[in-house]
Design an enzyme around this catalytic site. Structure first.
Site, short mmCIF file in Angstrom:
data_model
loop_
_atom_site.label_atom_id
_atom_site.label_comp_id
_atom_site.label_asym_id
_atom_site.label_seq_id
_atom_site.Cartn_x
_atom_site.Cartn_y
_atom_site.Cartn_z
N CYS A 33 0.76 -1.21 0.13
CA CYS A 33 0.03 -0.09 0.11
C CYS A 33 0.73 1.17 -0.01
CB CYS A 33 -0.85 0.14 1.22
SG CYS A 33 -0.14 0.14 2.88
N ASP A 35 2.61 2.54 2.64
CA ASP A 35 2.60 3.30 3.74
C ASP A 35 3.64 2.99 4.69
OD1 ASP A 35 -0.02 4.10 3.04
OD2 ASP A 35 -1.12 2.92 4.41
N CYS A 59 -2.66 5.77 5.56
CA CYS A 59 -3.92 5.67 5.43
C CYS A 59 -4.52 5.99 6.84
CB CYS A 59 -4.54 4.29 5.14
SG CYS A 59 -4.48 3.28 6.57
N CYS A 103 -2.79 -2.59 8.63
CA CYS A 103 -2.28 -1.39 8.91
C CYS A 103 -1.95 -1.32 10.68
CB CYS A 103 -3.44 -0.34 8.90
SG CYS A 103 -4.42 -0.26 7.31
FE1 FES Z 1 -1.60 0.39 4.17
FE2 FES Z 1 -3.35 1.15 6.02
S1 FES Z 1 -3.62 0.80 3.77
S2 FES Z 1 -1.30 0.77 6.32
#
Ligand code: FES
Length: 147
Positions: A33, A35, A59, A103
């Protein structure tokens, strides 16, 4: 979709920022993602986490889990901090939607990475702590996942 607690921690994150000369710093990413989460720990000579800060490029659920995770480890000793798993963070937030469970894993891994850094700097071993991954998917087989 999100609980009130998740929304609260997302909108009013606790312990956001950084600590200069931190006792331990851990950064973990999620290549899928994109992040990234970084946790700073200030640990005193008795092994108590006096302060903790986070920086999350990610996110809303990642921000909320970082915020809750920092609240949960603050004031604890390193061994107690090891018990702050992604499950514990999710429970404290009254749950996360299934697609957002990963997450909370970032939060657990980032804490572990910061503890690992602290342990390395001080030449100590923390029971149950394994070398952290720099990415939570490291070492996994490629699999189909939806985000
Ligand atoms: Fe990747 Fe939340 S979508 S940490």
């Amino acid at each position: 979709m999100y609980t009130e607690k998740v929304m609260d921690h997302f909108q009013h994150p606790r312990n956001m920022g950084e600590i200069e000369n931190a006792s331990g710093v851990g950064t973990v990413g999620n290549a899928k993602c994109g992040d990234i989460m970084r946790i700073y720990l200030d640990i005193d000579k008795d092994g108590i986490i006096q302060d903790v800060k986070f920086k999350t490029f990610g996110c809303g659920a990642a921000v909320a889990t970082s915020s809750m995770a920092t609240e949960l480890v603050k004031g604890k000793n390193v061994q107690e901090a090891m018990k702050v798993t992604n499950q514990a963070v999710m429970e404290a937030l009254d749950g996360l939607p299934p697609v957002k469970v990963h997450c909370s894993l970032l939060a657990e891994e980032a804490i572990h990475a910061a503890l690992w850094d602290y342990a390395g700097k001080n030449g100590i071993t923390i029971e149950g702590l394994e070398k952290p991954k720099s990415d939570i998917h490291e070492g996994e087989e490629e699999e189909e996942e939806e985000y």
